[in-house]
Design a protein around this motif. Structure first.
Motif, PDB file in Angstrom:
ATOM      1  N   PHE A   1       0.807  -1.222   0.000  1.00 20.56           N
ATOM      2  CA  PHE A   1       0.000   0.000   0.000  1.00 20.56           C
ATOM      3  C   PHE A   1       0.840   1.272   0.000  1.00 20.56           C
ATOM      4  O   PHE A   1       0.651   2.161  -0.837  1.00 20.56           O
TER       5      PHE A   1
ATOM      6  N   LEU B   1       0.981   3.738  -3.123  1.00 20.39           N
ATOM      7  CA  LEU B   1       0.377   5.063  -3.030  1.00 20.39           C
ATOM      8  C   LEU B   1       1.353   6.149  -3.466  1.00 20.39           C
ATOM      9  O   LEU B   1       1.013   7.022  -4.277  1.00 20.39           O
TER      10      LEU B   1
ATOM     11  N   TYR C   1       1.168   8.519  -6.700  1.00 24.02           N
ATOM     12  CA  TYR C   1       1.127   9.968  -6.470  1.00 24.02           C
ATOM     13  C   TYR C   1       2.246  10.686  -7.216  1.00 24.02           C
ATOM     14  O   TYR C   1       2.012  11.672  -7.929  1.00 24.02           O
TER      15      TYR C   1
ATOM     16  N   SER D   1      -5.017   2.583  -1.846  1.00 26.02           N
ATOM     17  CA  SER D   1      -4.280   3.609  -2.586  1.00 26.02           C
ATOM     18  C   SER D   1      -5.228   4.495  -3.382  1.00 26.02           C
ATOM     19  O   SER D   1      -5.095   5.723  -3.409  1.00 26.02           O
TER      20      SER D   1
END
Length: 497
Positions: free
Chosen positions: A49, A53, A57, A276
């Motif tokens: 995770f 993420l 991003y 996420s």
């Protein structure tokens, strides 16, 4: 030569930051489990995770966000708040696509986006066309990131702009190529963790500096309303159509970035992917919104100082002003500059990795050497990365020196008009079993040709195509409508036959 006016401390910090990326590339190489394409391009078993993420991003928010969005807001004003909406729409499209695609990817060991199309439609012509569209879009996107690298350095240097641009492109591209070649996807994902963290902090620091240096948003809005009322007033009908067009264009197109699709493949579990996506839904408020505020603040306080493509360097101009005020401001500017570099490089490295994977697996192995070994293909992928970097970095420098310059938003729009044409194959094809390969291929080809034909349309000709071009909707949107109509109606007709 102390080209960037940071002084010794700032230059050492930036230098150590860039060297740390190379070190992470070496660690990624040490962590390699096997010399295979899946290990090099997707990191083997995948990521959890937190890493997923931050790599999503850092990949999603690029040089376009910090430099391009702020430059567009400088030129257009508050109307560019549309960027917050289309960045949110990207997550909506992810949610339509990601759950089923992840399940299929794990079951059938997908590596590139074309692997899904090959599994779903089993049509070599469709595979080739979709791959060429994605490669062309990524070449455009990578060129935009190289351009952003040059503009980032250009805005903070005492060297002549063309010289600063060339050095920025050459040095940063070489560092990125080195750590990616060493560690593959692991290096990219791990460096994204650092770059994503610095980027998140940098955005909030940027917001604080804006208010401290230039005053409140209310004061900025009042000043802008006096100087350029059009940049503050609500959008008119044409602008509203442009808003909707951008939301559709980027909301769908950016979720179909090959590097975004490959991150869906790289998730270690469905739970990590869901978490996420949930967090990503809120990220536009901490990124795109701040970039817009920076742009409109500059429009009010730096009016007339920049024009054309130079507006993409407005963040650099603002930071130089802040830097000159105090030692504290100097330190914050160094941090923001590192965030700018992180945003650009984290997107560019993901783009480059996807490019080399598709050229290697989908084009070379798919159509030329299907029996090539994993070791040979992995090695070839690294050489292809090197070739792409050298050619596109040289081209970016040539374009900048020759006077053929595009804003980052113009480059962004060009690729999405093309990339949008693969949407029916992915977004409808993954949910509707009745969709047929032939109509999908025909729709994709005709949609692509229709979108490209707008480049030769004279807006003043009064023709039907000119009317569409000036309607406020991007050519890719009209092309997608035609594409979808052909793919869906053709599939229904074949189903009845």
């Amino acid at each position: 030569m102390n080209a960037i006016p940071f002084g010794t401390g700032g230059l050492v910090f930036i230098g150590l930051y860039l060297l740390s990326l190379v070190w992470i590339g070496w660690l990624g190489r040490q962590a390699r489990e096997e010399n295979s394409m899946r290990d090099h391009f997707l990191g083997g078993k995948g990521v959890g995770f937190f890493v997923l993420l931050l790599t999503l991003y850092a990949t999603q928010y690029s040089g376009n966000t910090i430099l391009g969005f702020s430059g567009k807001a400088y030129r257009s004003g508050f109307s560019w708040l549309a960027s917050v909406h289309f960045m949110t729409a990207i997550v909506v499209t992810y949610l339509i696509l990601a759950p089923k695609l992840f399940t299929l990817a794990k079951k059938h060991v997908f590596i590139t986006p074309t692997d899904f199309l090959a599994h779903r439609f089993q049509h070599r012509g469709l595979n080739l066309l979709a791959t060429l569209i994605m490669v062309a879009a990524l070449l455009n996107f990578y060129l935009a990131q190289l351009t952003a690298m040059g503009r980032a350095v250009e805005g903070l240097t005492t060297l002549p702009p063309d010289v600063a641009f060339a050095w920025g492109v050459a040095v940063l591209a070489a560092i990125m190529l080195l750590y990616e070649t060493l560690g593959g996807f692991r290096a990219v994902a791990w460096t994204d963790m650092i770059q994503g963290g610095i980027l998140a902090v940098g955005f909030f620091v940027l917001l604080g500096l804006i208010f401290v240096e230039y005053g409140s948003l209310e004061a900025t809005t009042r000043k802008l309303a006096e100087m350029a009322p059009a940049k503050v007033l609500p959008p008119k009908a044409a602008e509203a159509r442009s808003w909707l067009s951008y939301i559709l264009l980027l909301g769908v197109g950016a979720a179909l970035y090959p590097q975004a699709i490959q991150r869906i493949y790289a998730a270690r579990s469905a739970k990590a992917l869901r978490r996420s996506m949930a967090v990503m839904a809120f990220m536009p408020l901490t990124t795109a919104l701040i970039a817009v505020l920076a742009g409109v603040t500059a429009a009010a306080h730096l009016a007339g100082q920049l024009e054309g493509v130079s507006t993409d360097g407005v963040i650099g101009v603002m930071m130089r002003q802040v830097q000159e005020q105090s030692a504290f401001g100097y330190g914050l500017v160094v941090l923001i500059f590192a965030a700018v570099l992180g945003a650009i490089m984290s997107t560019a490295d993901s783009c480059l990795l996807s490019l080399s994977s598709m050229v290697t697996k989908d084009l070379y192995a798919g159509f030329m050497k299907p029996q090539a070994s994993q070791e040979k293909l992995t090695s070839l992928g690294k050489w292809i990365s090197t070739f792409i970097v050298v050619v596109l970095a040289s081209f970016a420098i040539y374009m900048n020196n020759s006077g053929v310059k595009f804003t980052l938003i113009e480059l962004l729009e060009m690729k999405f008009d093309m990339l949008l044409q693969i949407a029916p194959a992915f977004l409808i094809g993954i949910h509707w079993k009745g969709m047929k390969a032939g109509p999908v291929f025909a729709g994709m080809l005709i949609g692509l040709l229709f979108a490209l034909s707008f480049f030769w349309v004279d807006e003043k000709s009064g023709s039907f195509m000119a009317t569409l071009k000036t309607s406020g909707f991007h050519p890719g949107i009209w092309a997608l409508g035609l594409n979808t109509l052909i793919a869906v109606s053709g599939s229904l007709l074949l189903r009845k036959a």
